[in-house]
Motif scaffolding. Sequence first.
Motif, PDB file in Angstrom:
ATOM      1  N   LEU A 190       0.961  -1.084  -0.062  1.00 55.02           N
ATOM      2  CA  LEU A 190       0.022  -0.014   0.125  1.00 55.02           C
ATOM      3  C   LEU A 190       0.976   1.055  -0.181  1.00 55.02           C
ATOM      4  N   PRO A 191       0.638   2.153  -1.029  1.00 58.93           N
ATOM      5  CA  PRO A 191       1.444   3.378  -0.893  1.00 58.93           C
ATOM      6  C   PRO A 191       1.102   4.275   0.524  1.00 58.93           C
ATOM      7  N   VAL A 192       1.984   5.136   0.856  1.00 59.52           N
ATOM      8  CA  VAL A 192       1.618   5.901   1.975  1.00 59.52           C
ATOM      9  C   VAL A 192       1.203   7.310   1.453  1.00 59.52           C
ATOM     10  N   ILE A 248     -13.594  -1.116  -5.035  1.00 63.25           N
ATOM     11  CA  ILE A 248     -12.712  -0.587  -3.690  1.00 63.25           C
ATOM     12  C   ILE A 248     -11.824   0.659  -3.809  1.00 63.25           C
ATOM     13  N   LEU A 249     -11.089   0.453  -4.992  1.00 61.07           N
ATOM     14  CA  LEU A 249     -10.110   1.769  -5.384  1.00 61.07           C
ATOM     15  C   LEU A 249     -10.839   2.812  -5.410  1.00 61.07           C
ATOM     16  N   ILE A 250     -12.029   2.662  -6.376  1.00 57.83           N
ATOM     17  CA  ILE A 250     -12.582   4.407  -6.454  1.00 57.83           C
ATOM     18  C   ILE A 250     -13.218   4.719  -5.102  1.00 57.83           C
ATOM     19  N   GLN A 251     -13.641   3.682  -4.331  1.00 55.21           N
ATOM     20  CA  GLN A 251     -14.340   4.079  -3.163  1.00 55.21           C
ATOM     21  C   GLN A 251     -13.224   4.692  -2.161  1.00 55.21           C
ATOM     22  N   LEU A 252     -11.785   4.370  -2.316  1.00 50.51           N
ATOM     23  CA  LEU A 252     -10.938   5.112  -1.388  1.00 50.51           C
ATOM     24  C   LEU A 252     -10.665   6.641  -1.454  1.00 50.51           C
ATOM     25  N   ALA A 253     -11.466   6.877  -2.766  1.00 52.26           N
ATOM     26  CA  ALA A 253     -11.370   8.513  -2.977  1.00 52.26           C
ATOM     27  C   ALA A 253     -12.416   8.988  -2.111  1.00 52.26           C
ATOM     28  N   HIS A 254     -13.499   8.385  -1.773  1.00 51.26           N
ATOM     29  CA  HIS A 254     -14.593   9.116  -0.858  1.00 51.26           C
ATOM     30  C   HIS A 254     -13.891   9.518   0.412  1.00 51.26           C
ATOM     31  N   PHE A 255     -13.069   8.646   0.988  1.00 51.10           N
ATOM     32  CA  PHE A 255     -12.834   9.047   2.496  1.00 51.10           C
ATOM     33  C   PHE A 255     -11.298   9.780   2.350  1.00 51.10           C
ATOM     34  N   VAL A 256     -10.679   9.991   1.522  1.00 52.51           N
ATOM     35  CA  VAL A 256      -9.506  10.926   1.227  1.00 52.51           C
ATOM     36  C   VAL A 256     -10.297  12.059   0.802  1.00 52.51           C
ATOM     37  N   ILE A 277      -8.524   0.554   4.346  1.00 50.71           N
ATOM     38  CA  ILE A 277      -7.385   0.681   3.539  1.00 50.71           C
ATOM     39  C   ILE A 277      -6.727   2.305   3.410  1.00 50.71           C
ATOM     40  N   VAL A 278      -7.550   3.230   3.609  1.00 53.03           N
ATOM     41  CA  VAL A 278      -6.972   4.675   3.572  1.00 53.03           C
ATOM     42  C   VAL A 278      -6.442   4.837   4.815  1.00 53.03           C
ATOM     43  N   LYS A 279      -7.009   4.402   6.067  1.00 54.25           N
ATOM     44  CA  LYS A 279      -6.411   4.450   7.229  1.00 54.25           C
ATOM     45  C   LYS A 279      -5.083   3.950   7.053  1.00 54.25           C
ATOM     46  N   GLN A 280      -4.831   2.628   6.630  1.00 51.48           N
ATOM     47  CA  GLN A 280      -3.631   2.129   6.594  1.00 51.48           C
ATOM     48  C   GLN A 280      -2.638   2.659   5.714  1.00 51.48           C
ATOM     49  N   MET A 281      -3.016   3.659   4.823  1.00 54.62           N
ATOM     50  CA  MET A 281      -2.209   4.312   3.877  1.00 54.62           C
ATOM     51  C   MET A 281      -1.715   5.491   4.811  1.00 54.62           C
ATOM     52  N   GLY A 282      -2.157   5.801   5.910  1.00 57.15           N
ATOM     53  CA  GLY A 282      -1.747   7.014   6.802  1.00 57.15           C
ATOM     54  C   GLY A 282      -2.504   8.020   6.896  1.00 57.15           C
ATOM     55  N   VAL A 283      -4.013   7.855   6.513  1.00 56.96           N
ATOM     56  CA  VAL A 283      -4.703   8.994   6.669  1.00 56.96           C
ATOM     57  C   VAL A 283      -5.459   8.628   7.944  1.00 56.96           C
ATOM     58  N   PRO A 284      -5.404   9.731   8.931  1.00 54.76           N
ATOM     59  CA  PRO A 284      -6.071   9.331  10.482  1.00 54.76           C
ATOM     60  C   PRO A 284      -7.558   9.534  10.343  1.00 54.76           C
ATOM     61  N   LEU A 285      -8.190   8.277  10.258  1.00 55.19           N
ATOM     62  CA  LEU A 285      -9.521   8.097  10.385  1.00 55.19           C
ATOM     63  C   LEU A 285     -10.150   7.369  11.421  1.00 55.19           C
ATOM     64  N   ARG A 286     -10.916   7.692  12.268  1.00 51.81           N
ATOM     65  CA  ARG A 286     -11.819   7.027  13.471  1.00 51.81           C
ATOM     66  C   ARG A 286     -13.189   6.253  12.589  1.00 51.81           C
ATOM     67  N   LEU A 287     -12.882   5.080  12.589  1.00 51.78           N
ATOM     68  CA  LEU A 287     -14.117   4.420  11.570  1.00 51.78           C
ATOM     69  C   LEU A 287     -14.926   3.933  12.458  1.00 51.78           C
ATOM     70  N   VAL A 288     -16.353   4.143  12.197  1.00 47.39           N
ATOM     71  CA  VAL A 288     -17.587   3.642  12.817  1.00 47.39           C
ATOM     72  C   VAL A 288     -18.400   2.870  11.828  1.00 47.39           C
ATOM     73  N   ALA A 289     -18.424   1.522  12.044  1.00 46.03           N
ATOM     74  CA  ALA A 289     -19.463   0.870  10.880  1.00 46.03           C
ATOM     75  C   ALA A 289     -20.763   0.863  11.597  1.00 46.03           C
ATOM     76  N   MET A 290     -21.892   1.302  10.624  1.00 41.09           N
ATOM     77  CA  MET A 290     -22.991   1.170  11.040  1.00 41.09           C
ATOM     78  C   MET A 290     -23.988   0.127  10.508  1.00 41.09           C
ATOM     79  N   GLU A 338     -12.966  -9.861   4.689  1.00 42.95           N
ATOM     80  CA  GLU A 338     -12.016 -10.729   4.477  1.00 42.95           C
ATOM     81  C   GLU A 338     -10.737  -9.686   3.992  1.00 42.95           C
ATOM     82  N   ARG A 339     -10.858  -8.776   3.436  1.00 39.74           N
ATOM     83  CA  ARG A 339      -9.794  -7.857   3.339  1.00 39.74           C
ATOM     84  C   ARG A 339      -9.040  -7.062   4.452  1.00 39.74           C
ATOM     85  N   VAL A 340     -10.149  -6.777   5.203  1.00 45.22           N
ATOM     86  CA  VAL A 340      -9.820  -6.221   6.516  1.00 45.22           C
ATOM     87  C   VAL A 340      -9.158  -7.200   7.518  1.00 45.22           C
TER      88      VAL A 340
END
Length: 377
Positions: free
Chosen positions: A35-37, A228-236, A274-287, A326-328
């Motif tokens: 994963l890129p940083v 999934i790749l395009i959905q990374l952009a939502h969070f960035v 994945i975005v969090k693993q790339m270094g973006v400080p997110l606190r994630l809540v699954a609803m 499974e990816r998580v």
Amino acid sequence: MQYCSTRGGVGGWSFRDVLFSGYAPDGGMFMPETLPVLDPDALRSWRGLSYPRVVVEVASLFIPPQLIPRDDLGVLVEEALSGFSVPEVVRVARLKDGLTVLELFHGETLAFKDLAMSCTVHFLSYFLKKESRRAVVVVGTSGDTGGSAIQSAKGLPGLDVVVVYPRGRVTPVQEKHMTTCLEDNVHVFAADGSSDDIDQPLRRLFADQQLVLSHGLMSLNSVNWSRILIQLAHFVYAYLELSEVERAEPGAALPELEVVVPTGGAGNIAAAFIVKQMGVPLRLVAMVNANDIVHRTVTRGDFSMADKVTQTLATAIDIQDPYNMERVFWLLLGRDGASVKAMMEEFQRSHRHSLSEEQSLLCNDCLKADEAFCFYL
């Protein structure tokens, strides 16, 4: 950038290879081998970019220019997102008390999946034209994926779309999105049972590599890495718009942003992780709604299906098999394909798996989960 299976049996695939696929041949799901940083300087330099530009920046980290040159990538993304009902494609709505909604519903079918689906279909069309070949997309849907796939791919030369939805378990609007399209390349079927029941034969289908290759079969569910790749952009994009990253002092820790993600098949929460693993400080809540397997997994380590899928008004997340978890798990377990393979094969065989204490702590540390109040049908 190369891709491997979460179960360790496949590696060294290109973006083009995983785009034209479903599940990996060993039954796993494709992920980038590395994963890129995204460091603070990169994030600051992207501040103020439009959503389509953020998509291009993120996608270019995972799609080598030898496969899709940067200029071509920009054109594909712009074309894919040109039909949305607001010029900014994604709109930020600021409510009271610091609460903000990222509006992802301005596509043709009003589902957030229109964003990733339209881009993925444009990537497919790019390669199909370049290689003068055909492909058959097979989609199982709990409601919104089917309509989004159809609207994105209808009428495209070289691409047939086969959609299967659960009879009586989608909304009337979702059903009309699927059944009123009269394009020759669209084929829609209703099946008895839940969307989880539909997923089981589809998983077996994609495990037959001879069948997949001979018929050019592929998936547009979030099994497909491109979704999934395009959905990374939502969070960035959300982080760039809301975190005030530009005010952070050089060398100081970046501000954290809490994001609440409605979760069914777990594709969007996997992208966020994945975005969090790339270094973006997110606190994630699954609803979740009453189909609360992700909630039980995160809070108690209980990764097991309930006896049946509960029908609610939130039909798109009426899912008991959150396959993108499974990816998580693969990331949480340090890319240990053997452990993920054992875990997921047990889950698929018995519909239950108990996380070890260590695994449960890792999961709870990285994700939070909550149950939404929901109305049952």
